[in-house]
Design a protein around this motif. Sequence first.
Motif, PDB file in Angstrom:
ATOM      1  N   ARG A 217     -41.169 -10.883  61.008  1.00  0.00           N
ATOM      2  CA  ARG A 217     -41.590 -12.275  60.793  1.00  0.00           C
ATOM      3  C   ARG A 217     -41.873 -12.417  59.324  1.00  0.00           C
ATOM      4  NH1 ARG A 217     -45.171 -14.883  65.181  1.00  0.00           N
ATOM      5  NH2 ARG A 217     -44.360 -13.900  67.026  1.00  0.00           N
ATOM      6  N   LYS A 218     -41.431 -13.487  58.712  1.00  0.00           N
ATOM      7  CA  LYS A 218     -41.759 -13.676  57.303  1.00  0.00           C
ATOM      8  C   LYS A 218     -42.315 -15.084  57.097  1.00  0.00           C
ATOM      9  CE  LYS A 218     -40.192 -12.248  52.839  1.00  0.00           C
ATOM     10  NZ  LYS A 218     -39.264 -11.559  52.031  1.00  0.00           N
ATOM     11  N   ARG A 219     -43.435 -15.131  56.366  1.00  0.00           N
ATOM     12  CA  ARG A 219     -44.038 -16.451  56.087  1.00  0.00           C
ATOM     13  C   ARG A 219     -43.026 -17.334  55.372  1.00  0.00           C
ATOM     14  NH1 ARG A 219     -50.171 -16.067  55.311  1.00  0.00           N
ATOM     15  NH2 ARG A 219     -49.946 -17.965  54.130  1.00  0.00           N
ATOM     16  N   GLY A 220     -43.038 -18.570  55.703  1.00  0.00           N
ATOM     17  CA  GLY A 220     -42.166 -19.490  54.980  1.00  0.00           C
ATOM     18  C   GLY A 220     -40.831 -19.705  55.649  1.00  0.00           C
ATOM     19  N   PHE A 221     -40.536 -18.909  56.710  1.00  0.00           N
ATOM     20  CA  PHE A 221     -39.225 -19.047  57.363  1.00  0.00           C
ATOM     21  C   PHE A 221     -39.063 -20.455  57.953  1.00  0.00           C
ATOM     22  CE2 PHE A 221     -36.939 -18.143  61.561  1.00  0.00           C
ATOM     23  CZ  PHE A 221     -35.719 -18.472  61.041  1.00  0.00           C
ATOM     24  N   ARG A 222     -40.039 -20.873  58.763  1.00  0.00           N
ATOM     25  CA  ARG A 222     -39.929 -22.203  59.381  1.00  0.00           C
ATOM     26  C   ARG A 222     -40.031 -23.316  58.334  1.00  0.00           C
ATOM     27  NH1 ARG A 222     -43.242 -22.281  64.985  1.00  0.00           N
ATOM     28  NH2 ARG A 222     -41.640 -21.434  66.321  1.00  0.00           N
ATOM     29  N   SER A 223     -40.851 -23.100  57.287  1.00  0.00           N
ATOM     30  CA  SER A 223     -41.025 -24.196  56.314  1.00  0.00           C
ATOM     31  C   SER A 223     -39.724 -24.463  55.554  1.00  0.00           C
ATOM     32  CB  SER A 223     -42.186 -23.914  55.365  1.00  0.00           C
ATOM     33  OG  SER A 223     -41.979 -22.694  54.746  1.00  0.00           O
ATOM     34  N   LEU A 224     -38.857 -23.460  55.473  1.00  0.00           N
ATOM     35  CA  LEU A 224     -37.553 -23.685  54.833  1.00  0.00           C
ATOM     36  C   LEU A 224     -36.698 -24.668  55.633  1.00  0.00           C
ATOM     37  CD1 LEU A 224     -36.360 -20.148  53.655  1.00  0.00           C
ATOM     38  CD2 LEU A 224     -36.833 -22.128  52.228  1.00  0.00           C
ATOM     39  N   LEU A 225     -37.045 -24.803  56.921  1.00  0.00           N
ATOM     40  CA  LEU A 225     -36.242 -25.679  57.785  1.00  0.00           C
ATOM     41  C   LEU A 225     -36.905 -27.041  58.002  1.00  0.00           C
ATOM     42  CD1 LEU A 225     -35.355 -22.896  60.355  1.00  0.00           C
ATOM     43  CD2 LEU A 225     -33.688 -24.109  58.963  1.00  0.00           C
ATOM     44  N   GLN A 226     -38.095 -27.177  57.430  1.00  0.00           N
ATOM     45  CA  GLN A 226     -38.899 -28.375  57.671  1.00  0.00           C
ATOM     46  C   GLN A 226     -38.163 -29.693  57.392  1.00  0.00           C
ATOM     47  OE1 GLN A 226     -42.522 -27.746  55.592  1.00  0.00           O
ATOM     48  NE2 GLN A 226     -43.658 -27.681  57.515  1.00  0.00           N
ATOM     49  N   ASP A 227     -37.426 -29.723  56.278  1.00  0.00           N
ATOM     50  CA  ASP A 227     -36.737 -30.962  55.912  1.00  0.00           C
ATOM     51  C   ASP A 227     -35.423 -31.141  56.657  1.00  0.00           C
ATOM     52  OD1 ASP A 227     -38.716 -31.145  54.102  1.00  0.00           O
ATOM     53  OD2 ASP A 227     -37.533 -30.303  52.440  1.00  0.00           O
TER      54      ASP A 227
ATOM     55  N   LEU B  34     -30.810 -25.476  70.288  1.00  0.00           N
ATOM     56  CA  LEU B  34     -30.664 -25.491  68.814  1.00  0.00           C
ATOM     57  C   LEU B  34     -29.329 -24.914  68.362  1.00  0.00           C
ATOM     58  CD1 LEU B  34     -34.155 -24.307  67.482  1.00  0.00           C
ATOM     59  CD2 LEU B  34     -33.312 -26.622  67.766  1.00  0.00           C
ATOM     60  N   LYS B  35     -28.466 -24.620  69.356  1.00  0.00           N
ATOM     61  CA  LYS B  35     -27.215 -23.909  69.043  1.00  0.00           C
ATOM     62  C   LYS B  35     -26.431 -24.582  67.904  1.00  0.00           C
ATOM     63  CE  LYS B  35     -23.419 -21.627  71.163  1.00  0.00           C
ATOM     64  NZ  LYS B  35     -22.403 -21.681  72.181  1.00  0.00           N
ATOM     65  N   GLN B  36     -26.407 -25.924  67.935  1.00  0.00           N
ATOM     66  CA  GLN B  36     -25.609 -26.619  66.903  1.00  0.00           C
ATOM     67  C   GLN B  36     -26.230 -26.492  65.518  1.00  0.00           C
ATOM     68  OE1 GLN B  36     -27.517 -28.366  69.078  1.00  0.00           O
ATOM     69  NE2 GLN B  36     -27.842 -30.479  68.466  1.00  0.00           N
ATOM     70  N   HIS B  37     -27.492 -25.988  65.459  1.00  0.00           N
ATOM     71  CA  HIS B  37     -28.153 -25.819  64.156  1.00  0.00           C
ATOM     72  C   HIS B  37     -28.163 -24.350  63.707  1.00  0.00           C
ATOM     73  CE1 HIS B  37     -29.411 -29.943  64.530  1.00  0.00           C
ATOM     74  NE2 HIS B  37     -30.023 -29.682  65.677  1.00  0.00           N
ATOM     75  N   SER B  38     -27.399 -23.505  64.404  1.00  0.00           N
ATOM     76  CA  SER B  38     -27.413 -22.061  64.116  1.00  0.00           C
ATOM     77  C   SER B  38     -27.140 -21.771  62.638  1.00  0.00           C
ATOM     78  CB  SER B  38     -26.353 -21.333  64.957  1.00  0.00           C
ATOM     79  OG  SER B  38     -26.668 -21.440  66.310  1.00  0.00           O
ATOM     80  N   ALA B  39     -26.155 -22.489  62.067  1.00  0.00           N
ATOM     81  CA  ALA B  39     -25.777 -22.205  60.672  1.00  0.00           C
ATOM     82  C   ALA B  39     -26.934 -22.505  59.720  1.00  0.00           C
ATOM     83  CB  ALA B  39     -24.545 -23.011  60.292  1.00  0.00           C
ATOM     84  N   LEU B  40     -27.675 -23.582  60.011  1.00  0.00           N
ATOM     85  CA  LEU B  40     -28.844 -23.948  59.181  1.00  0.00           C
ATOM     86  C   LEU B  40     -29.903 -22.840  59.215  1.00  0.00           C
ATOM     87  CD1 LEU B  40     -29.926 -27.637  59.930  1.00  0.00           C
ATOM     88  CD2 LEU B  40     -29.371 -26.599  57.734  1.00  0.00           C
ATOM     89  N   ILE B  41     -30.129 -22.336  60.418  1.00  0.00           N
ATOM     90  CA  ILE B  41     -31.152 -21.293  60.602  1.00  0.00           C
ATOM     91  C   ILE B  41     -30.699 -20.011  59.872  1.00  0.00           C
ATOM     92  CG2 ILE B  41     -32.401 -19.897  62.323  1.00  0.00           C
ATOM     93  CD1 ILE B  41     -31.971 -22.295  64.287  1.00  0.00           C
ATOM     94  N   ALA B  42     -29.410 -19.701  60.008  1.00  0.00           N
ATOM     95  CA  ALA B  42     -28.872 -18.512  59.328  1.00  0.00           C
ATOM     96  C   ALA B  42     -29.019 -18.645  57.803  1.00  0.00           C
ATOM     97  CB  ALA B  42     -27.403 -18.326  59.697  1.00  0.00           C
ATOM     98  N   GLU B  43     -28.765 -19.832  57.316  1.00  0.00           N
ATOM     99  CA  GLU B  43     -28.880 -20.101  55.869  1.00  0.00           C
ATOM    100  C   GLU B  43     -30.314 -19.836  55.384  1.00  0.00           C
ATOM    101  OE1 GLU B  43     -28.330 -24.125  53.738  1.00  0.00           O
ATOM    102  OE2 GLU B  43     -26.480 -23.741  54.864  1.00  0.00           O
ATOM    103  N   ALA B  44     -31.300 -20.284  56.203  1.00  0.00           N
ATOM    104  CA  ALA B  44     -32.708 -20.073  55.837  1.00  0.00           C
ATOM    105  C   ALA B  44     -33.027 -18.579  55.766  1.00  0.00           C
ATOM    106  CB  ALA B  44     -33.614 -20.764  56.845  1.00  0.00           C
ATOM    107  N   ILE B  45     -32.477 -17.818  56.718  1.00  0.00           N
ATOM    108  CA  ILE B  45     -32.712 -16.354  56.729  1.00  0.00           C
ATOM    109  C   ILE B  45     -32.112 -15.738  55.467  1.00  0.00           C
ATOM    110  CG2 ILE B  45     -32.106 -14.175  57.899  1.00  0.00           C
ATOM    111  CD1 ILE B  45     -33.518 -15.422  60.045  1.00  0.00           C
ATOM    112  N   MET B  46     -30.899 -16.167  55.107  1.00  0.00           N
ATOM    113  CA  MET B  46     -30.229 -15.581  53.932  1.00  0.00           C
ATOM    114  C   MET B  46     -30.952 -15.968  52.642  1.00  0.00           C
ATOM    115  SD  MET B  46     -26.253 -15.865  55.104  1.00  0.00           S
ATOM    116  CE  MET B  46     -25.399 -14.537  54.319  1.00  0.00           C
TER     117      MET B  46
ATOM    118  N   LEU C  77     -34.196 -16.430  52.453  1.00  0.00           N
ATOM    119  CA  LEU C  77     -35.453 -15.671  52.451  1.00  0.00           C
ATOM    120  C   LEU C  77     -35.225 -14.182  52.184  1.00  0.00           C
ATOM    121  CD1 LEU C  77     -38.246 -16.854  53.003  1.00  0.00           C
ATOM    122  CD2 LEU C  77     -38.010 -16.146  55.376  1.00  0.00           C
ATOM    123  N   HIS C  78     -34.079 -13.663  52.647  1.00  0.00           N
ATOM    124  CA  HIS C  78     -33.775 -12.232  52.484  1.00  0.00           C
ATOM    125  C   HIS C  78     -32.463 -12.137  51.705  1.00  0.00           C
ATOM    126  CE1 HIS C  78     -36.760 -11.138  55.594  1.00  0.00           C
ATOM    127  NE2 HIS C  78     -36.362 -12.247  56.158  1.00  0.00           N
ATOM    128  N   SER C  79     -32.579 -11.953  50.391  1.00  0.00           N
ATOM    129  CA  SER C  79     -31.369 -12.017  49.567  1.00  0.00           C
ATOM    130  C   SER C  79     -30.412 -10.853  49.847  1.00  0.00           C
ATOM    131  CB  SER C  79     -31.760 -12.041  48.090  1.00  0.00           C
ATOM    132  OG  SER C  79     -32.609 -10.951  47.837  1.00  0.00           O
TER     133      SER C  79
END
Length: 286
Positions: free
Chosen positions: A2-12, A41-53, A55-57
């Motif tokens: 779990r990393k802080r800030g993961f969900r906040s990257l998706l807030q907007d 949320l399946k149709q938003h998978s790419a957005l979620i993946a983008e947030a992970i990438m 957060l974790h370079s």
Amino acid sequence: MRKRGFRSLLQDKLDPEKLRLVYKSYDIVGDIAVIRVPEKLKQHSALIAEAIMQLHSNVKSVWRQTSPVGGNYRLRRLEHIAGERRTTTTYKEYDCVFRVDLEKCYFSPRLSFERMRVASLVKPREVVVNMFAGVGSFSIIIAKHSEADRVYSIDVNPAAFQYMWENVLLNKTVNRVVPLKGDARVIITAKLLKTADRVLMPLPEKAHDYLDVAVDALKPEGGWIHYYDFVHAKKDEDPVEKAKVKVSEKLSQMRIAYAIPFGRAVRDTGPWWQQIVLDIQIRGRR
Ligand SMILES: C[S@@+](CC[C@H](N)C(=O)[O-])C[C@H]1O[C@@H](n2cnc3c(N)ncnc32)[C@H](O)[C@@H]1O
């Protein structure tokens, strides 16, 4: 993880109702992230993946887990979401390096603490049998961080066996970690009776059924078994005590002298479900 800030990257990008559905935890193995995305949320998978990438370079590839871990080889189905389309990676833990294919072999970074905990219990010159060794993670960490004489490492999955060999070579543990391909019961009965000071059973689905053969692998004077199981425990129940009762019944039926001086919950695996470990000291047959 779990990393802080993961969900906040998706807030907007997601409305609050959808944002609440995003799973907070995910696995990162080497440069691959494995995430779970609810059907809604399946149709938003790419957005979620983008947030992970973001957060974790170091993450180069993101996959969605589309089935629970299952089958004999303990595999999960993966669906590609973003980045490079590969499931092979290199994972580092406690100065060891592991090559793994997440589609073809079981691997969990969540057992990291447990691997080192067991390694730190191993005494010089011990012979260890790992009945369900996967790509060799427990076995190689034991070989590297203890003075064990030998760690026999069994797995029935040919792909895991192949990666185990690769990892034994990469970590320079040839001769100390001995990969063996096949069913643990068959291999122990044919080759490893009365040889071990310590036996690892990191397969909760089969540990109880294979407990008799784990005892058979130990030297006649006894030794230790690290027993893993899944336990369902309500709020007022202690999962470790429940597992102790289950194991005690079996060992008593087998007329084994034993003690269970240690047990702990390793991780949550679902609502009210936990993976536990018991360190069982076998003192011989009565
Ligand atoms: C939960 S995984 C644990 C792997 C490894 N110890 C780890 O922590 O990464 C269990 C492993 O047991 C193997 N397995 C399943 N049944 C088996 C059997 N009867 N004999 C030997 N290995 C078996 C599976 O292929 C899988 O790799």
